[in-house]
Design an enzyme around this catalytic site. Structure first.
Site, PDB file in Angstrom:
ATOM      1  N   LYS A   1       0.811  -1.216   0.000  1.00  8.88           N
ATOM      2  CA  LYS A   1       0.000   0.000   0.000  1.00  8.88           C
ATOM      3  C   LYS A   1       0.846   1.269   0.000  1.00  8.88           C
ATOM      4  O   LYS A   1       0.411   2.293  -0.521  1.00  8.88           O
ATOM      5  CB  LYS A   1      -0.914  -0.004   1.217  1.00  8.88           C
ATOM      6  CG  LYS A   1      -2.016  -1.021   1.142  1.00  8.88           C
ATOM      7  CD  LYS A   1      -3.067  -0.579   2.104  1.00  8.88           C
ATOM      8  CE  LYS A   1      -4.056  -1.639   2.411  1.00  8.88           C
ATOM      9  NZ  LYS A   1      -5.111  -1.107   3.268  1.00  8.88           N
TER      10      LYS A   1
ATOM     11  N   ARG B   1     -24.950  -6.772   1.715  1.00 10.62           N
ATOM     12  CA  ARG B   1     -24.249  -8.038   1.937  1.00 10.62           C
ATOM     13  C   ARG B   1     -25.020  -8.843   2.981  1.00 10.62           C
ATOM     14  O   ARG B   1     -25.256  -8.365   4.088  1.00 10.62           O
ATOM     15  CB  ARG B   1     -22.831  -7.790   2.441  1.00 10.62           C
ATOM     16  CG  ARG B   1     -21.984  -7.075   1.407  1.00 10.62           C
ATOM     17  CD  ARG B   1     -20.524  -7.121   1.795  1.00 10.62           C
ATOM     18  NE  ARG B   1     -19.730  -6.290   0.901  1.00 10.62           N
ATOM     19  CZ  ARG B   1     -18.411  -6.342   0.810  1.00 10.62           C
ATOM     20  NH1 ARG B   1     -17.737  -7.186   1.580  1.00 10.62           N
ATOM     21  NH2 ARG B   1     -17.756  -5.559  -0.019  1.00 10.62           N
TER      22      ARG B   1
ATOM     23  N   GLY C   1      -8.935  -6.224   4.120  1.00 10.49           N
ATOM     24  CA  GLY C   1     -10.059  -6.682   4.940  1.00 10.49           C
ATOM     25  C   GLY C   1     -10.176  -5.931   6.260  1.00 10.49           C
ATOM     26  O   GLY C   1     -10.733  -6.447   7.219  1.00 10.49           O
TER      27      GLY C   1
ATOM     28  N   ARG D   1      -8.256  -6.723  -8.519  1.00 11.42           N
ATOM     29  CA  ARG D   1      -9.090  -7.917  -8.727  1.00 11.42           C
ATOM     30  C   ARG D   1     -10.538  -7.476  -8.870  1.00 11.42           C
ATOM     31  O   ARG D   1     -10.843  -6.300  -8.700  1.00 11.42           O
ATOM     32  CB  ARG D   1      -8.969  -8.823  -7.501  1.00 11.42           C
ATOM     33  CG  ARG D   1      -9.286  -8.015  -6.246  1.00 11.42           C
ATOM     34  CD  ARG D   1      -9.502  -8.830  -5.023  1.00 11.42           C
ATOM     35  NE  ARG D   1      -9.442  -8.038  -3.815  1.00 11.42           N
ATOM     36  CZ  ARG D   1     -10.436  -7.363  -3.285  1.00 11.42           C
ATOM     37  NH1 ARG D   1     -11.618  -7.337  -3.879  1.00 11.42           N
ATOM     38  NH2 ARG D   1     -10.285  -6.662  -2.171  1.00 11.42           N
TER      39      ARG D   1
ATOM     40  N   GLU E   1      -6.142   3.111  -1.726  1.00 15.48           N
ATOM     41  CA  GLU E   1      -5.516   1.888  -2.229  1.00 15.48           C
ATOM     42  C   GLU E   1      -6.154   1.455  -3.540  1.00 15.48           C
ATOM     43  O   GLU E   1      -7.214   1.954  -3.924  1.00 15.48           O
ATOM     44  CB  GLU E   1      -5.616   0.744  -1.200  1.00 15.48           C
ATOM     45  CG  GLU E   1      -7.027   0.241  -0.965  1.00 15.48           C
ATOM     46  CD  GLU E   1      -7.047  -1.164  -0.360  1.00 15.48           C
ATOM     47  OE1 GLU E   1      -6.041  -1.897  -0.427  1.00 15.48           O
ATOM     48  OE2 GLU E   1      -8.104  -1.552   0.162  1.00 15.48           O
TER      49      GLU E   1
END
Ligand code: ADP
Length: 454
Positions: free
Chosen positions: A116, A338, A164, A292, A288
């Site tokens: 990062k 979610r 995460g 993906r 950041e």
């Protein structure tokens, strides 16, 4: 030409990739752990190979076994999904050297953006605003304190290898800094095997707004608009929507250009995300890049009508993107909740177990991405997300009303889920007015009685 893809993942994203491949006429190979035999992606893929025990370190993180499976089944490419090996530059390199296409960026870009502090440095040099802080990792505690004072409290200590929401601690003064510095280092060492940390100014009550990037191998880099992911718990996203209720057309344009500049500094190819924090005055800072596909990609798909997984495969196949920036239309509003197997009324305690009755909502403007079904046993070994509910419509009001309606129809018996919590948020005036910042969840939880979401 890619004719067969190994899916190096599990759960809903593995199923999402199976579905895209089906539509493209590409064969799929699922690799799975002993705990995932019953998972829908294993049953729906053309072929499946068990690669080890339930623990991720015995299966989904075993690059050697995944590559062996790829060779046995003679696949042309590997889709890593998100998490697991998706941002592992060494794995991408191994695929490249075995002549198996890694569906993602070149390992060089993963390496550059995976650290990062290197990522921040790279994009800053390209003229993208970053959060003020240390130049790279801090060497020791004495130097760290000096930098923290110079940056000005509060500061956030972040793991260079972070992800995460782990390895991140906030300090408000010298005393708390001394403690949090060591906690962050230990947490980072445990989670990532790399204790290096850097320091950033802690932005108070920002919004988390990220831009979806799509780039081909012929030098074309486009953005597909933003996602506002400010509703987070412990730095983990819970709800994402697009467009952001906060951005003006001017700011959107400026941030979109910065996102493309950041991606070109990383010599980026395939799908990726540039994450920014935005303060109340509209100042934005790169934090950041995720190299993906993201969990929240369906939001962008429903707004733009572009299938991101298919685009990833086409780019990996060497094809040119068939559209330009001006061709991308942002015609809808989309929101994603979610659905986690957790009990929001008991501090989000994990709630694995057997799903009794399962009934997913449908109807106009509703999409469910989930690998579970009635009778499915949720293994305790992986993260708690069991699905994503996406609602969309011509404007924010319609999308929100639809989301509430769909949440009310969603039946998952036998375990606790975040569905009641999402319903409470969809009825909360602060959220409805589009005023949520990353501080929202803490404030919402402190003023809402737990029986409202149990
Ligand atoms: P991770 O890679 O672990 O997800 P990020 O760098 O993407 O970490 O940050 C995750 C979240 O942490 C952000 O969305 C934001 O809520 C919070 N955060 C990170 N950096 C800062 C900062 N400098 N100031 C305030 N909040 C921050």
């Amino acid at each position: 030409m890619i004719q067969k893809i190994l899916i190096a993942n599990r759960g809903e994203i593995a199923l999402r990739i199976v579905r895209a491949c089906r539509e493209l006429g590409i064969k799929t190979l699922a690799v799975y752990s002993e705990a995932d035999v019953q998972s829908l992606h294993v049953q729906l893929a053309d072929e499946a190979i068990c690669i080890g025990g339930p623990k991720s370190s015995d299966s989904y993180l075993r690059a050697d076994r995944i590559i062996s499976a790829a060779e046995i089944a003679d696949v042309d490419a590997i889709h890593p999904g998100y998490g697991f090996l998706s941002e592992n530059a060494k794995f991408a390199e191994q695929c490249e050297s075995c002549n198996i296409k890694f569906i993602g960026p070149k390992s060089k870009s993963i390496k550059m953006m995976g650290d990062k502090s290197v990522a921040k440095d790279t994009v800053r040099k390209a003229g993208v605003p970053t959060v003020p802080g240390s130049d790279g990792p801090v060497e020791n505690e004495t130097e760290a304190v000096k930098i923290a004072r110079k940056v000005g409290y509060p500061v956030i200590i972040k793991a260079v290898a972070g992800g995460g929401g782990r390895g991140m601690r906030i300090a408000h003064n010298d005393i708390s800094f001394a403690k949090e510095y060591h906690v962050a280092r230990n947490e980072a060492e445990k989670a990532f095997g790399n204790g290096a940390v850097y320091i950033e100014k802690y932005i108070e009550k920002p919004r988390h707004i990220e831009f979806q990037i799509l780039a081909d191998s012929h030098g074309k880099i486009l953005h597909l608009g933003e996602r506002d992911c400010s509703v987070q718990r412990r730095h983990q996203k819970l709800i994402e929507e697009s467009p952001s209720p906060f951005l003006t057309p001017d700011l959107r344009k400026k941030m979109g250009k910065s996102a493309i500049r950041a991606a070109s500094a990383a010599e980026y190819e395939n799908a990726g995300t540039i994450e920014f924090l935005v303060d109340a005055k509209g100042n934005y800072y790169f934090i950041e890049m995720n190299t993906r596909i993201q969990v929240e990609h369906p939001v962008t798909e429903e707004v733009t009508g572009i299938d991101l997984i298919k685009q990833q495969i086409r780019v990996a196949n060497g094809e040119k993107l068939g559209f330009d920036q001006g061709d991308i239309k942002f015609e809808k509003h989309a929101i994603e909740c979610r659905i986690n197997a957790e009990d929001p009324a008991r501090n989000f305690a994990p709630s694995p177990g057997t799903i009794g009755l399962y009934y997913a909502p449908g109807g106009h403007g509703v999409r469910v991405d989930s690998h579970v079904y009635s009778g499915y046993v949720i293994p305790p070994h992986y993260d708690s997300m069991i699905g994503k509910l996406i609602a969309f419509g011509s404007n924010r009001k319609t999308a929100l009303e639809r989301m509430y309606r769909a949440l009310s129809e969603y039946l998952i018996r036998g375990i606790k889920t975040t569905i009641p919590l999402h319903k409470a948020i969809m009825s909360d005036p602060v959220f409805i007015e589009g005023k949520a910042t990353t501080a929202y969840m803490e404030e919402f939880m402190s003023r809402t009685p737990p029986d409202l979401f149990s």
